[in-house]
Motif scaffolding. Structure first.
Motif: not given
Length: 213
Positions: A175-186, A169-173, A55-60
């Motif tokens: 990153v969004g999933a990583g941010l939500v999973w990591s509690d960085f964003h709503w 598309v996969v990268l965009a999805l 999740g953190h890796l995807l967010s980054d």
């Protein structure tokens, strides 16, 4: 289908509705609370260091580095491909990539400051601090990887173009999933940035010429 006018209309309506609900703290924000509760329950009942790291890796991947350098490099590579394809304005991908990099903060930062939405942790915003809505990392990823794929796909074969679109598309999805999973964003912070990027990418796809045209 991707070039249909229904795509930007749907994205615009969804963006307006979500933004309105964020502005008035409306009932639609219950979606955010439900998704966050489900994620926290999953963290608690099925702890996984691997998923947390992922999740953190995807967010980054939605940060200015590496997303913007990838965008600029794709602009340079696309210009070379366009020139080989005989395009009259083969240099066009270069300013498009550069302007996209500038456009991202111009669209996101004023919105963050205007909505001033606190993040999932609930901490109040400090003086001068931007809010969480919309998600800057999601916007950076979707704009950067999307425009990069669009520029390269213009001079690529059909199969390669589809692969580039799928990767963006996969990268965009992701990153969004990583941010939500990591509690960085709503969740709705992420959805709003996706909608915003769809509007820009759709317009760019309509305007951008093909090298052989």
């Amino acid at each position: 289908m991707a070039r249909s006018v229904a795509v930007p209309v749907t994205a615009a309506v969804l963006l307006l509705v979500v933004s309105w609900q964020v502005a008035v703290d409306g009932p639609l924000l219950g979606v955010d609370r439900s998704v966050r509760a489900a994620v926290r329950t999953s963290h608690r009942e099925h702890p996984s260091a691997l998923l947390d790291h992922l999740g953190h890796l995807l967010s980054d991947l939605g940060g200015g580095v590496p997303a913007v350098p990838v965008l600029l490099a794709a602009g340079g590579l696309a210009a070379w491909w366009w020139r080989r394809a005989g395009a009259g304005r083969w240099w066009l991908p270069l300013p498009v990539a550069a302007l996209t990099a500038v456009l991202i903060p111009l669209l996101v930062v004023p919105a963050k400051a205007g909505f001033a939405r606190p993040g999932p942790l609930g901490d109040p915003l400090l003086p001068g601090q931007w809010g969480w809505y919309p998600s800057g990392h999601t916007a950076t990823a979707t704009f950067s990887y999307g425009v990069a794929a669009l520029l390269l796909a213009r001079a690529a074969g059909r199969r390669t173009a589809r692969g580039l679109a799928a990767a963006a598309v996969v990268l965009a999805l992701g990153v969004g999933a990583g941010l939500v999973w990591s509690d960085f964003h709503w969740m709705l912070d992420v959805v709003a940035s996706w909608c915003l990027a769809v509007l820009v990418l759709w317009a760019l796809d309509r305007w951008l010429p093909r090298p052989g045209a």
